[in-house]
Design a protein around this motif. Structure first.
Motif, PDB file in Angstrom:
ATOM      1  N   ASP A   1      44.731  48.447  24.574  1.00  0.00           N
ATOM      2  CA  ASP A   1      45.334  48.027  25.844  1.00  0.00           C
ATOM      3  C   ASP A   1      45.006  48.947  27.016  1.00  0.00           C
ATOM      4  OD1 ASP A   1      46.881  50.271  25.412  1.00  0.00           O
ATOM      5  OD2 ASP A   1      48.782  49.191  25.166  1.00  0.00           O
ATOM      6  N   GLY A   2      44.188  49.978  26.787  1.00  0.00           N
ATOM      7  CA  GLY A   2      43.771  50.858  27.872  1.00  0.00           C
ATOM      8  C   GLY A   2      44.728  51.982  28.200  1.00  0.00           C
ATOM      9  N   THR A   3      45.812  52.143  27.421  1.00  0.00           N
ATOM     10  CA  THR A   3      46.794  53.193  27.718  1.00  0.00           C
ATOM     11  C   THR A   3      46.625  54.430  26.839  1.00  0.00           C
ATOM     12  OG1 THR A   3      48.469  52.373  26.146  1.00  0.00           O
ATOM     13  CG2 THR A   3      48.465  51.417  28.369  1.00  0.00           C
ATOM     14  N   TYR A   4      45.626  54.430  25.959  1.00  0.00           N
ATOM     15  CA  TYR A   4      45.485  55.518  24.993  1.00  0.00           C
ATOM     16  C   TYR A   4      44.314  56.436  25.329  1.00  0.00           C
ATOM     17  CZ  TYR A   4      48.869  53.251  21.949  1.00  0.00           C
ATOM     18  OH  TYR A   4      50.018  52.707  21.443  1.00  0.00           O
ATOM     19  N   SER A   5      44.438  57.683  24.865  1.00  0.00           N
ATOM     20  CA  SER A   5      43.341  58.645  24.866  1.00  0.00           C
ATOM     21  C   SER A   5      43.181  59.147  23.440  1.00  0.00           C
ATOM     22  CB  SER A   5      43.625  59.803  25.820  1.00  0.00           C
ATOM     23  OG  SER A   5      43.629  59.356  27.164  1.00  0.00           O
ATOM     24  N   THR A   6      42.011  59.696  23.128  1.00  0.00           N
ATOM     25  CA  THR A   6      41.729  60.043  21.740  1.00  0.00           C
ATOM     26  C   THR A   6      41.074  61.409  21.607  1.00  0.00           C
ATOM     27  OG1 THR A   6      40.677  59.214  19.706  1.00  0.00           O
ATOM     28  CG2 THR A   6      39.451  58.933  21.753  1.00  0.00           C
ATOM     29  N   THR A   7      41.336  62.065  20.475  1.00  0.00           N
ATOM     30  CA  THR A   7      40.673  63.307  20.111  1.00  0.00           C
ATOM     31  C   THR A   7      40.527  63.332  18.598  1.00  0.00           C
ATOM     32  OG1 THR A   7      40.622  65.699  20.505  1.00  0.00           O
ATOM     33  CG2 THR A   7      42.745  64.750  19.867  1.00  0.00           C
ATOM     34  N   GLN A   8      39.939  64.402  18.061  1.00  0.00           N
ATOM     35  CA  GLN A   8      39.597  64.419  16.642  1.00  0.00           C
ATOM     36  C   GLN A   8      40.693  65.028  15.771  1.00  0.00           C
ATOM     37  OE1 GLN A   8      35.675  66.403  17.018  1.00  0.00           O
ATOM     38  NE2 GLN A   8      34.783  64.500  16.261  1.00  0.00           N
ATOM     39  N   ILE A   9      40.664  64.633  14.487  1.00  0.00           N
ATOM     40  CA  ILE A   9      41.601  65.127  13.480  1.00  0.00           C
ATOM     41  C   ILE A   9      40.826  65.927  12.442  1.00  0.00           C
ATOM     42  CG2 ILE A   9      43.279  64.499  11.702  1.00  0.00           C
ATOM     43  CD1 ILE A   9      43.703  61.853  13.172  1.00  0.00           C
ATOM     44  N   TYR A  10      41.339  67.126  12.113  1.00  0.00           N
ATOM     45  CA  TYR A  10      40.726  67.977  11.097  1.00  0.00           C
ATOM     46  C   TYR A  10      41.727  68.237   9.968  1.00  0.00           C
ATOM     47  CZ  TYR A  10      37.064  68.904  14.512  1.00  0.00           C
ATOM     48  OH  TYR A  10      36.035  68.761  15.406  1.00  0.00           O
TER      49      TYR A  10
ATOM     50  N   PHE B   1      42.647  60.655  16.512  1.00  0.00           N
ATOM     51  CA  PHE B   1      44.043  60.564  16.932  1.00  0.00           C
ATOM     52  C   PHE B   1      44.101  59.850  18.271  1.00  0.00           C
ATOM     53  CE2 PHE B   1      47.544  62.533  19.420  1.00  0.00           C
ATOM     54  CZ  PHE B   1      48.616  62.084  18.666  1.00  0.00           C
ATOM     55  N   TYR B   2      45.032  58.913  18.407  1.00  0.00           N
ATOM     56  CA  TYR B   2      45.205  58.139  19.634  1.00  0.00           C
ATOM     57  C   TYR B   2      46.620  58.361  20.159  1.00  0.00           C
ATOM     58  CZ  TYR B   2      41.063  55.643  17.963  1.00  0.00           C
ATOM     59  OH  TYR B   2      39.799  55.327  17.511  1.00  0.00           O
TER      60      TYR B   2
ATOM     61  N   TYR C   1      47.200  57.633  13.990  1.00  0.00           N
ATOM     62  CA  TYR C   1      46.249  58.471  13.274  1.00  0.00           C
ATOM     63  C   TYR C   1      45.322  57.574  12.463  1.00  0.00           C
ATOM     64  CZ  TYR C   1      49.426  62.446  14.104  1.00  0.00           C
ATOM     65  OH  TYR C   1      50.215  63.413  14.675  1.00  0.00           O
ATOM     66  N   ASP C   2      44.028  57.686  12.696  1.00  0.00           N
ATOM     67  CA  ASP C   2      43.015  57.004  11.898  1.00  0.00           C
ATOM     68  C   ASP C   2      42.514  58.006  10.869  1.00  0.00           C
ATOM     69  OD1 ASP C   2      40.993  55.491  10.845  1.00  0.00           O
ATOM     70  OD2 ASP C   2      39.723  55.542  12.633  1.00  0.00           O
TER      71      ASP C   2
ATOM     72  N   PRO D   1      41.323  59.000   6.495  1.00  0.00           N
ATOM     73  CA  PRO D   1      40.657  58.443   5.312  1.00  0.00           C
ATOM     74  C   PRO D   1      41.631  57.650   4.452  1.00  0.00           C
ATOM     75  CG  PRO D   1      40.080  60.759   5.612  1.00  0.00           C
ATOM     76  CD  PRO D   1      41.188  60.471   6.576  1.00  0.00           C
ATOM     77  N   GLY D   2      41.318  56.387   4.208  1.00  0.00           N
ATOM     78  CA  GLY D   2      42.145  55.578   3.325  1.00  0.00           C
ATOM     79  C   GLY D   2      43.296  54.855   3.976  1.00  0.00           C
ATOM     80  N   GLY D   3      43.402  54.905   5.313  1.00  0.00           N
ATOM     81  CA  GLY D   3      44.495  54.195   5.961  1.00  0.00           C
ATOM     82  C   GLY D   3      44.768  54.706   7.359  1.00  0.00           C
ATOM     83  N   ALA D   4      45.891  54.274   7.916  1.00  0.00           N
ATOM     84  CA  ALA D   4      46.260  54.653   9.279  1.00  0.00           C
ATOM     85  C   ALA D   4      47.775  54.778   9.378  1.00  0.00           C
ATOM     86  CB  ALA D   4      45.748  53.629  10.281  1.00  0.00           C
ATOM     87  N   ILE D   5      48.222  55.529  10.386  1.00  0.00           N
ATOM     88  CA  ILE D   5      49.650  55.760  10.598  1.00  0.00           C
ATOM     89  C   ILE D   5      49.962  55.600  12.081  1.00  0.00           C
ATOM     90  CG2 ILE D   5      51.573  57.364  10.313  1.00  0.00           C
ATOM     91  CD1 ILE D   5      49.981  58.835   8.209  1.00  0.00           C
TER      92      ILE D   5
END
Length: 217
Positions: A87-96, A118-119, A129-130, A132-136
């Protein structure tokens, strides 16, 4: 993380706040160490536990946030229904990976690879959270009345280079979980965040997330 409530707390810096936040970090560090002593294994929805994370598991959000343009979010919205990442309201960065999740066991002298994205809504209270094996999907809890500075909000500290470090802790509720994370739905995420607002206006994330099936009061 950046929420409307959190940004509102940026202006609350002053004498006496830093000792309070340091004391909170000491308490949280002890609680985190206790959790690491005896982690429980969570079974995936289909009964397989080979790819399921520990309970709790810990990840690090790290890197410069990038905006997600409307319609340019992840394919199939990661299978989530409680958030709309297109919807254009999110920003994202990486998950370690840090503890109890795929990728954690890499050699300690090698830089770990990102395992997901991460969004987060800068102007809202939802995130995803995107993994491995799913999302939250999660929602940020509101700031309770009488909460000290840094609880579900940020306390600002100048970085000496025309930017500012935004430090605080955040409590989140898990509102949806898919795949191997299904057992975590209804659980809790405790964030310890040191977000760096750079002089050029960008936000560089450094946030530990302790995710568990524990239901926060």
């Amino acid at each position: 993380m950046i929420t409307n409530q959190a940004l509102a707390n940026q202006s609350k810096s002053g004498n006496g706040q830093e000792p309070i936040n340091i004391q909170r970090r000491i308490v949280m560090g002890g609680a985190l160490a206790a959790l690491l002593v005896s982690p429980r294994s969570i079974m995936a929805d289909d009964g397989e536990d080979t790819e399921a994370p520990n309970d709790p598991f810990i990840v690090l959000l790290s890197g410069i946030y990038q905006p997600v343009a409307a319609g340019q979010g992840p394919e199939s919205n990661l299978g989530l229904t409680k958030v709309n990442l297109n919807d254009g309201t999110y920003s994202t960065t990486q998950i370690y990976p840090v503890f109890g999740i795929a990728g954690t066991g890499e050699h300690k002298h090698k830089k770990k690879k990102a395992i997901g994205m991460f969004y987060v809504q800068f102007g809202g209270n939802l995130c995803a959270y995107d993994l491995p094996g799913g999302a939250i999907a999660m929602s940020f809890n509101s700031v309770p009345a009488g909460a000290p500075p840094g609880f579900n909000g940020f306390v600002p500290f100048p970085d000496g280079h025309n930017g500012v470090f935004l430090e605080g802790t955040f409590e989140l509720m898990i509102i949806e979980a898919t795949g191997v994370y299904g057992a975590f739905q209804g659980g809790h995420n405790h964030m310890v965040d040191k977000l760096h607002q750079l002089a050029n206006g960008q936000f560089d994330e450094f946030c530990f997330c302790n995710i568990s099936t524990y239901q926060f009061p």
